[in-house]
Design a protein around this motif. Structure first.
Motif, PDB file in Angstrom:
ATOM      1  N   LEU A   1      -2.045   4.063 -16.405  1.00 24.07           N
ATOM      2  CA  LEU A   1      -1.465   4.996 -17.450  1.00 24.07           C
ATOM      3  C   LEU A   1       0.097   4.818 -17.540  1.00 24.07           C
ATOM      4  O   LEU A   1       0.760   4.702 -16.754  1.00 24.07           O
ATOM      5  CB  LEU A   1      -1.831   6.447 -17.185  1.00 24.07           C
ATOM      6  CG  LEU A   1      -3.217   6.940 -17.282  1.00 24.07           C
ATOM      7  CD1 LEU A   1      -3.420   8.287 -16.882  1.00 24.07           C
ATOM      8  CD2 LEU A   1      -3.802   6.674 -18.844  1.00 24.07           C
ATOM      9  N   ALA A   2       0.589   4.961 -18.718  1.00 20.03           N
ATOM     10  CA  ALA A   2       2.129   4.808 -19.146  1.00 20.03           C
ATOM     11  C   ALA A   2       2.767   5.804 -18.478  1.00 20.03           C
ATOM     12  O   ALA A   2       3.771   5.657 -18.136  1.00 20.03           O
ATOM     13  CB  ALA A   2       2.467   4.764 -20.669  1.00 20.03           C
ATOM     14  N   SER A   3       2.080   6.810 -18.105  1.00 25.62           N
ATOM     15  CA  SER A   3       2.635   8.242 -17.683  1.00 25.62           C
ATOM     16  C   SER A   3       2.660   8.057 -15.974  1.00 25.62           C
ATOM     17  O   SER A   3       3.484   8.832 -15.297  1.00 25.62           O
ATOM     18  CB  SER A   3       1.935   9.586 -18.092  1.00 25.62           C
ATOM     19  OG  SER A   3       0.586   9.458 -17.589  1.00 25.62           O
ATOM     20  N   ARG A   4       2.398   7.011 -15.324  1.00 22.99           N
ATOM     21  CA  ARG A   4       2.137   6.918 -14.072  1.00 22.99           C
ATOM     22  C   ARG A   4       3.446   6.287 -13.572  1.00 22.99           C
ATOM     23  O   ARG A   4       3.377   5.053 -13.407  1.00 22.99           O
ATOM     24  CB  ARG A   4       0.716   6.509 -13.774  1.00 22.99           C
ATOM     25  CG  ARG A   4      -0.607   6.952 -13.736  1.00 22.99           C
ATOM     26  CD  ARG A   4      -0.690   8.449 -12.879  1.00 22.99           C
ATOM     27  NE  ARG A   4      -0.719   7.745 -11.241  1.00 22.99           N
ATOM     28  CZ  ARG A   4      -1.983   7.388 -10.894  1.00 22.99           C
ATOM     29  NH1 ARG A   4      -3.113   7.617 -11.433  1.00 22.99           N
ATOM     30  NH2 ARG A   4      -1.787   7.060  -9.614  1.00 22.99           N
ATOM     31  N   ASN A   5       4.441   6.860 -13.281  1.00 26.64           N
ATOM     32  CA  ASN A   5       5.540   6.291 -12.558  1.00 26.64           C
ATOM     33  C   ASN A   5       5.316   6.064 -11.214  1.00 26.64           C
ATOM     34  O   ASN A   5       6.257   5.301 -10.459  1.00 26.64           O
ATOM     35  CB  ASN A   5       6.758   7.159 -12.845  1.00 26.64           C
ATOM     36  CG  ASN A   5       7.071   7.240 -14.312  1.00 26.64           C
ATOM     37  OD1 ASN A   5       6.851   6.441 -15.112  1.00 26.64           O
ATOM     38  ND2 ASN A   5       7.496   8.734 -14.852  1.00 26.64           N
ATOM     39  N   ASP A   6       4.347   6.625 -10.571  1.00 24.68           N
ATOM     40  CA  ASP A   6       3.944   6.386  -9.116  1.00 24.68           C
ATOM     41  C   ASP A   6       3.400   5.276  -8.801  1.00 24.68           C
ATOM     42  O   ASP A   6       3.073   4.768  -7.514  1.00 24.68           O
ATOM     43  CB  ASP A   6       3.352   7.771  -8.603  1.00 24.68           C
ATOM     44  CG  ASP A   6       1.836   7.708  -9.326  1.00 24.68           C
ATOM     45  OD1 ASP A   6       1.708   7.660 -10.596  1.00 24.68           O
ATOM     46  OD2 ASP A   6       1.041   7.883  -8.504  1.00 24.68           O
ATOM     47  N   VAL A   7       2.760   4.422  -9.948  1.00 23.73           N
ATOM     48  CA  VAL A   7       2.002   3.122  -9.437  1.00 23.73           C
ATOM     49  C   VAL A   7       3.177   1.955  -9.474  1.00 23.73           C
ATOM     50  O   VAL A   7       3.839   1.617 -10.485  1.00 23.73           O
ATOM     51  CB  VAL A   7       1.096   3.012 -10.584  1.00 23.73           C
ATOM     52  CG1 VAL A   7       0.304   1.550 -10.295  1.00 23.73           C
ATOM     53  CG2 VAL A   7      -0.050   3.938 -10.756  1.00 23.73           C
ATOM     54  N   ALA A   8       2.990   1.339  -8.262  1.00 21.87           N
ATOM     55  CA  ALA A   8       3.736   0.172  -8.028  1.00 21.87           C
ATOM     56  C   ALA A   8       3.162  -0.823  -7.381  1.00 21.87           C
ATOM     57  O   ALA A   8       2.577  -0.655  -6.134  1.00 21.87           O
ATOM     58  CB  ALA A   8       5.068   0.618  -7.042  1.00 21.87           C
ATOM     59  N   ILE A   9       2.879  -2.171  -8.228  1.00 20.91           N
ATOM     60  CA  ILE A   9       2.185  -3.315  -7.439  1.00 20.91           C
ATOM     61  C   ILE A   9       3.106  -4.473  -7.664  1.00 20.91           C
ATOM     62  O   ILE A   9       3.510  -4.812  -8.742  1.00 20.91           O
ATOM     63  CB  ILE A   9       0.872  -3.303  -8.253  1.00 20.91           C
ATOM     64  CG1 ILE A   9       0.098  -2.087  -8.368  1.00 20.91           C
ATOM     65  CG2 ILE A   9       0.224  -4.445  -7.834  1.00 20.91           C
ATOM     66  CD1 ILE A   9      -1.136  -2.153  -9.114  1.00 20.91           C
ATOM     67  N   ASN A  10       3.331  -5.013  -6.383  1.00 23.28           N
ATOM     68  CA  ASN A  10       4.174  -6.164  -6.394  1.00 23.28           C
ATOM     69  C   ASN A  10       3.243  -7.404  -6.017  1.00 23.28           C
ATOM     70  O   ASN A  10       3.720  -8.640  -6.167  1.00 23.28           O
ATOM     71  CB  ASN A  10       5.166  -6.021  -5.313  1.00 23.28           C
ATOM     72  CG  ASN A  10       6.217  -5.160  -5.592  1.00 23.28           C
ATOM     73  OD1 ASN A  10       6.744  -4.895  -6.832  1.00 23.28           O
ATOM     74  ND2 ASN A  10       6.475  -4.020  -4.795  1.00 23.28           N
ATOM     75  N   ASN A  11       2.097  -7.181  -5.421  1.00 24.40           N
ATOM     76  CA  ASN A  11       1.292  -8.224  -5.173  1.00 24.40           C
ATOM     77  C   ASN A  11      -0.100  -7.591  -5.108  1.00 24.40           C
ATOM     78  O   ASN A  11      -0.411  -6.436  -5.260  1.00 24.40           O
ATOM     79  CB  ASN A  11       1.582  -8.872  -3.685  1.00 24.40           C
ATOM     80  CG  ASN A  11       1.475  -7.900  -2.591  1.00 24.40           C
ATOM     81  OD1 ASN A  11       0.323  -7.078  -2.388  1.00 24.40           O
ATOM     82  ND2 ASN A  11       2.579  -7.471  -1.929  1.00 24.40           N
ATOM     83  N   ILE A  12      -1.241  -8.595  -5.209  1.00 23.07           N
ATOM     84  CA  ILE A  12      -2.730  -7.939  -5.193  1.00 23.07           C
ATOM     85  C   ILE A  12      -3.020  -7.043  -4.136  1.00 23.07           C
ATOM     86  O   ILE A  12      -3.822  -5.956  -4.544  1.00 23.07           O
ATOM     87  CB  ILE A  12      -3.578  -9.161  -5.147  1.00 23.07           C
ATOM     88  CG1 ILE A  12      -4.999  -8.727  -5.870  1.00 23.07           C
ATOM     89  CG2 ILE A  12      -3.657 -10.065  -4.014  1.00 23.07           C
ATOM     90  CD1 ILE A  12      -4.893  -8.463  -7.155  1.00 23.07           C
ATOM     91  N   ASP A  13      -2.358  -7.213  -2.895  1.00 24.39           N
ATOM     92  CA  ASP A  13      -3.001  -6.336  -1.891  1.00 24.39           C
ATOM     93  C   ASP A  13      -2.281  -4.785  -2.205  1.00 24.39           C
ATOM     94  O   ASP A  13      -3.052  -3.828  -1.753  1.00 24.39           O
ATOM     95  CB  ASP A  13      -2.517  -6.835  -0.613  1.00 24.39           C
ATOM     96  CG  ASP A  13      -3.163  -7.784  -0.021  1.00 24.39           C
ATOM     97  OD1 ASP A  13      -4.279  -7.934  -0.517  1.00 24.39           O
ATOM     98  OD2 ASP A  13      -2.774  -8.378   0.834  1.00 24.39           O
ATOM     99  N   ASP A  14      -1.249  -4.618  -2.965  1.00 26.58           N
ATOM    100  CA  ASP A  14      -0.749  -3.473  -3.314  1.00 26.58           C
ATOM    101  C   ASP A  14      -1.813  -2.451  -4.068  1.00 26.58           C
ATOM    102  O   ASP A  14      -1.838  -1.297  -4.161  1.00 26.58           O
ATOM    103  CB  ASP A  14       0.544  -3.603  -4.088  1.00 26.58           C
ATOM    104  CG  ASP A  14       1.629  -3.639  -3.018  1.00 26.58           C
ATOM    105  OD1 ASP A  14       1.439  -3.761  -1.734  1.00 26.58           O
ATOM    106  OD2 ASP A  14       2.832  -4.124  -3.877  1.00 26.58           O
ATOM    107  N   ALA A  15      -2.598  -3.349  -4.874  1.00 24.31           N
ATOM    108  CA  ALA A  15      -3.587  -2.683  -5.803  1.00 24.31           C
ATOM    109  C   ALA A  15      -4.549  -1.835  -4.991  1.00 24.31           C
ATOM    110  O   ALA A  15      -5.388  -0.969  -5.418  1.00 24.31           O
ATOM    111  CB  ALA A  15      -4.153  -3.559  -6.827  1.00 24.31           C
ATOM    112  N   LYS A  16      -4.878  -2.231  -3.708  1.00 23.18           N
ATOM    113  CA  LYS A  16      -5.784  -1.570  -2.834  1.00 23.18           C
ATOM    114  C   LYS A  16      -5.346  -0.289  -2.631  1.00 23.18           C
ATOM    115  O   LYS A  16      -6.293   0.485  -2.059  1.00 23.18           O
ATOM    116  CB  LYS A  16      -5.932  -2.455  -1.663  1.00 23.18           C
ATOM    117  CG  LYS A  16      -6.749  -3.765  -1.766  1.00 23.18           C
ATOM    118  CD  LYS A  16      -6.464  -4.554  -0.511  1.00 23.18           C
ATOM    119  CE  LYS A  16      -7.231  -6.001  -0.778  1.00 23.18           C
ATOM    120  NZ  LYS A  16      -6.894  -6.833   0.816  1.00 23.18           N
ATOM    121  N   LYS A  17      -4.036   0.152  -2.912  1.00 26.07           N
ATOM    122  CA  LYS A  17      -4.069   1.491  -2.676  1.00 26.07           C
ATOM    123  C   LYS A  17      -4.478   2.624  -3.996  1.00 26.07           C
ATOM    124  O   LYS A  17      -4.285   3.784  -3.457  1.00 26.07           O
ATOM    125  CB  LYS A  17      -2.363   1.869  -2.891  1.00 26.07           C
ATOM    126  CG  LYS A  17      -1.539   1.101  -1.793  1.00 26.07           C
ATOM    127  CD  LYS A  17      -0.089   0.907  -2.121  1.00 26.07           C
ATOM    128  CE  LYS A  17       0.780   0.066  -1.001  1.00 26.07           C
ATOM    129  NZ  LYS A  17       2.286  -0.005  -1.515  1.00 26.07           N
TER     130      LYS A  17
END
Length: 254
Positions: free
Chosen positions: A120-136
């Motif tokens: 969501l464009a409103s989600r400023n808390d989402v930070a993904i620098n690599n594929i493993d970060d998406a597991k959060k």
């Protein structure tokens, strides 16, 4: 009959039946497999495999003069079938480094803008620098799609990382409702799917690139033991179809 004549007849018959056998093998029906990936491949209201990429496949097979059948399978089954069986063609597949040695490749069938992970464009808390970060975060996928198998191969677990939806549109609805954190979508299809939900593209934002423009070609792939004659025949037909303006199909029809 002289021995020389008998030898000549024997050689003629050997060459003749070898040629017949080669011709028979080269014209064997091609089994074509694909996944549910609208608007590129899906089952239409008549129970037939249809879609933008499917239309191109049919044009290519007609141009090549080859008999064929088309089946829609799960991504995992389609991939395995094309990898392990002669004269089996898989579409549409991205030519990624970890797949290159599995197949003989015929590219491009289609061109896309790549695949990205969206939040969501409103989600400023989402930070993904690599594929493993998406597991959060929880990511919406469909169980029959290649993204599900790809993420599983990267260590994503269904219970903790992946949320299984019935369709890509359903996953986007879940994302908009805040029930999941992320979706994986083709860049050139996300706007179309949002439009179907009466939403504009600015409600979502890309947070990670899964497949970049560098690998944006969607291809056909056949097993390593498929004959070069068959590969060359389909490759020549692909080249001719790609040079035709008839392959320009409006995504809005799907």
């Amino acid at each position: 009959m002289s021995i020389v004549m008998q030898i000549k007849i024997a050689l003629f018959l050997l060459i003749y039946f070898t040629a017949i056998n080669a011709w028979s093998n080269s014209t064997k029906e091609i089994r074509i497999v694909t996944e549910h990936w609208p608007p590129y491949s899906y089952i239409n209201e008549n129970g037939e495999v249809d879609g933008m990429a499917t239309i191109l496949i049919k044009k290519i097979m007609k141009e090549a003069g080859l008999d064929y059948s088309i089946e829609l399978l799960s991504w995992k089954r389609a991939y395995k079938s094309a990898k392990e069986n002669k004269d089996t063609l898989l579409y549409t597949i991205y030519k990624l480094e970890n797949r290159e040695s599995d197949f003989q490749w015929l590219c491009p069938l289609i061109n896309t803008k790549g695949v990205k992970i969206y939040a969501l464009a409103s989600r400023n808390d989402v930070a993904i620098n690599n594929i493993d970060d998406a597991k959060k975060y929880s990511t919406g996928v469909i169980s029959t799609g290649w993204t599900h198998d790809y993420l599983k191969s990267e260590g994503f677990e269904t219970t903790s990382h992946l949320d299984i939806g019935s369709s890509e549109l359903t996953n986007i609805k879940k994302l908009l409702a805040g029930r999941i954190d992320l979706v994986v979508q083709e860049e050139d299809l996300i706007e179309l799917r949002l439009k179907k939900l009466n939403k504009t593209s600015n409600v979502l934002k890309p947070v990670f690139t899964l497949i970049s423009n560098q690998h944006k070609e969607g291809c056909m792939a056949m097993s390593l033991d498929t004959s070069k004659a068959t590969i060359n025949r389909i490759s020549a037909a692909l080249l001719k179809v790609n040079s035709s303006a008839n392959q320009l199909i409006n995504k809005e029809n799907y």
